[in-house]
Design an enzyme around this catalytic site. Structure first.
Site, mmCIF file in Angstrom:
data_model
loop_
_atom_site.group_PDB
_atom_site.id
_atom_site.type_symbol
_atom_site.label_atom_id
_atom_site.label_comp_id
_atom_site.label_asym_id
_atom_site.label_seq_id
_atom_site.Cartn_x
_atom_site.Cartn_y
_atom_site.Cartn_z
ATOM 1 N N CYS A 93 0.820 -1.219 0.000
ATOM 2 C CA CYS A 93 0.000 0.000 0.000
ATOM 3 C C CYS A 93 0.858 1.276 0.000
ATOM 4 O O CYS A 93 1.451 1.591 -1.018
ATOM 5 C CB CYS A 93 -0.981 -0.045 1.159
ATOM 6 S SG CYS A 93 -2.386 1.035 0.893
ATOM 7 N N ARG A 128 -12.260 6.202 -3.327
ATOM 8 C CA ARG A 128 -11.330 5.564 -2.406
ATOM 9 C C ARG A 128 -11.618 4.063 -2.433
ATOM 10 O O ARG A 128 -12.782 3.650 -2.360
ATOM 11 C CB ARG A 128 -11.487 6.134 -0.989
ATOM 12 C CG ARG A 128 -10.371 5.661 -0.081
ATOM 13 C CD ARG A 128 -10.249 6.407 1.221
ATOM 14 N NE ARG A 128 -9.158 5.807 1.971
ATOM 15 C CZ ARG A 128 -7.895 6.202 1.922
ATOM 16 N NH1 ARG A 128 -7.555 7.246 1.187
ATOM 17 N NH2 ARG A 128 -6.957 5.566 2.606
ATOM 18 N N HIS A 194 -3.813 -5.501 2.605
ATOM 19 C CA HIS A 194 -3.382 -5.720 3.984
ATOM 20 C C HIS A 194 -4.017 -7.031 4.437
ATOM 21 O O HIS A 194 -4.779 -7.651 3.714
ATOM 22 C CB HIS A 194 -3.876 -4.587 4.881
ATOM 23 C CG HIS A 194 -3.498 -3.227 4.404
ATOM 24 N ND1 HIS A 194 -2.225 -2.733 4.524
ATOM 25 C CD2 HIS A 194 -4.226 -2.245 3.810
ATOM 26 C CE1 HIS A 194 -2.189 -1.495 4.023
ATOM 27 N NE2 HIS A 194 -3.380 -1.185 3.582
#
Ligand code: GLN
Length: 243
Positions: A93, A128, A194
């Site tokens: 990320c 997002r 993640h």
């Protein structure tokens, strides 16, 4: 005596807010389970980054922390040296974004020069990306493996000719809602999920270790993880259908 394999966890105080430190623990544990001595080395800004590591790990973080991490890593210089001598970099990320050529931060989308270890650029996306992600990754032996994780990023990443996608998106956004996820360039791998992603996807963890050690590793018993993965993939697919 052979020296332990060094797993270097870089700047958790800056790039440590998404639990990606678990990736380092998974790598170390999977080496120890095979009887290979491994050491976890944690470095913070101001510490000298060792150039003797086999795998370097960068995790997720906020915009301001990304700028600071790039500054410190450039000043230190040893990460570049290690990658130049064949070490593996696994960047998640924010770490993925800073490993690239440029990325943007803040409300004004200021363009920041990255580490230049991956031929990718990151700019603010059209939305997002938040949620579970499921991708298809082709292992080096040509067998397809699913990667699960969760993504949470505002930056969208575009690959240049020097980098290849790590995987292809089944559910989620990935690089830029373009069907690709992550990037690979030599032994540098960037990715958005993640989880920690290596805890959820042990085949990817073993791939990194094989890249670092330049040899095949015996498989480890994975029944419990395989069942957890089956359940998680089914859950993501159910959720994905409702999106
Ligand atoms: N600040 C970056 C973005 O929003 C990275 C976020 C993260 O590491 N999860 O794109």
């Amino acid at each position: 005596m052979t020296r332990p394999i060094e797993i270097v966890l870089v700047y958790q105080s800056l790039l440590g807010i998404y639990g990606d430190r678990g990736n380092a623990m998974v790598l170390r544990q999977r080496l120890l389970q095979r009887g290979i001595d491994a050491e976890l080395i944690e470095v913070e800004p101001g510490d000298v980054v060792p150039s003797t590591g086999s795998v370097y790990l960068l995790g997720g973080g906020e915009d301001a922390a990304q700028v600071s991490a790039v500054k410190h890593l450039k000043e230190d210089g040893h990460l570049f040296e290690a990658i130049g001598s064949g070490a593996v970099l696994f960047a998640v990320c924010a770490g993925y974004q800073i490993a690239g050529q440029t990325f943007t931060v803040g409300e004004r989308d200021e363009i920041i020069e990255g580490l230049g270890l991956l031929d990718v650029t990151t700019r603010r996306g059209t939305e997002r990306a938040v949620g579970e992600i499921l991708t298809r990754w082709e292992r080096p032996d040509g067998v397809e493996s699913l990667i699960t994780g969760f993504e949470n990023h505002g930056g969208f990443t575009t690959l240049g000719p020097g980098a290849a996608p790590l995987a292809f998106v089944e559910i989620g956004i990935g690089n830029a809602n373009d069907g690709t996820e992550g990037a690979v360039q030599g032994k540098v791998i960037g990715t958005y999920p993640h989880g920690p992603v290596l805890a959820r996807n042990p085949e990817l963890a073993d791939h990194l270790l094989e890249l670092a050690l330049e040899r095949r590793l015996d498989p480890l018993p994975n029944e419990e993880i395989t069942e957890l993965r089956r359940q998680r993939v089914a859950a993501i697919r159910r959720q994905g259908l409702r999106r």
